[in-house]
Design a protein around this motif. Structure first.
Motif, PDB file in Angstrom:
ATOM      1  N   LEU A 144       0.843  -1.198   0.000  1.00 44.53           N
ATOM      2  CA  LEU A 144       0.000   0.000   0.000  1.00 44.53           C
ATOM      3  C   LEU A 144       0.878   1.246   0.000  1.00 44.53           C
ATOM      4  O   LEU A 144       1.748   1.403   0.861  1.00 44.53           O
ATOM      5  CB  LEU A 144      -0.908  -0.005   1.227  1.00 44.53           C
ATOM      6  N   ALA A 184      -1.597   6.624   0.230  1.00 46.12           N
ATOM      7  CA  ALA A 184      -2.895   5.955   0.348  1.00 46.12           C
ATOM      8  C   ALA A 184      -3.215   5.665   1.805  1.00 46.12           C
ATOM      9  O   ALA A 184      -4.349   5.879   2.259  1.00 46.12           O
ATOM     10  CB  ALA A 184      -2.891   4.664  -0.461  1.00 46.12           C
ATOM     11  N   TRP A 234      -6.352   0.046  -4.091  1.00 44.73           N
ATOM     12  CA  TRP A 234      -6.113  -0.125  -2.652  1.00 44.73           C
ATOM     13  C   TRP A 234      -6.886  -1.321  -2.111  1.00 44.73           C
ATOM     14  O   TRP A 234      -6.349  -2.133  -1.356  1.00 44.73           O
ATOM     15  CB  TRP A 234      -6.526   1.129  -1.878  1.00 44.73           C
TER      16      TRP A 234
END
Length: 198
Positions: free
Chosen positions: A127, A131, A185
């Motif tokens: 990730l 984000a 995501w």
């Protein structure tokens, strides 16, 4: 540029792609040594140029024992505040009470967002840090929570965050995430869940 000189095109990532343009008759064996030498000298000049080499992004595997300020990319003032209350590692950050770490500059809400962000970065190495920061700001604090979120839900929360007058200075330097980014995501969370189940 001469007939037999290689043309050097710059491509994405800062690399170089060489392609030769010459007439068909120049493919004879007599021209090969000169062509090879020109390619060699061009490669040498590229490695010695003043431009920085392309940076290859690497996935960092953070752990609970990692330095919290490194994981969150915090500045010296935030790092100093956390050190004052005895927080150095991610584990110590997660164990601390937000009210205890808060002061006049950093609210309990900010510390809570740091905790969410750290949990996401430890659980989901793929990730992006930006984000994780956005997700933490809208209340997502675990891989499981992200896994069960929908793009529509997250986009609505992000739109609300960008419209709010909250003093998130990082919003000034970040582009608002797109639907495609949000779906990516969630995909990272799904992939991590599948890996754990395997």
């Amino acid at each position: 540029m001469t007939r037999n000189q290689p043309r050097c095109n710059r491509i994405a990532g800062g690399g170089l792609h060489y392609r030769f343009q010459w007439k068909r008759r120049s493919h004879g064996h007599k021209n090969l040594p000169s062509v090879a030498w020109r390619l060699f000298t061009l490669l040498q000049s590229d490695f010695s140029c003043k431009e920085s080499p392309p940076i290859i992004s690497r996935m960092v595997q953070w752990t609970l024992q990692s330095n919290a300020c490194d994981v969150l990319s915090l500045g010296p003032r935030a790092a100093g505040r956390l050190a004052t209350v005895g927080v150095r590692t991610v584990a110590e950050l997660l164990a601390t009470k937000p009210q205890a770490a808060a002061d006049g500059q950093f609210s309990a809400e900010t510390v809570t967002a740091w905790q969410r962000e750290a949990k996401l970065l430890v659980a989901l190495p793929q990730l992006p840090s930006d984000a994780a920061r956005v997700l933490a700001a809208i209340g997502v604090g675990s891989a499981e929570q992200l896994l069960h979120s929908t793009p529509t839900q997250l986009i609505a929360e992000i739109e609300s965050l960008w419209r709010s007058e909250n003093a998130h200075t990082w919003k000034k330097v970040l582009e608002k995430p797109t639907v495609r980014a949000v779906c990516a995501w969630i995909g990272i969370a799904q992939q991590a869940s599948s890996s754990r189940a395997a």
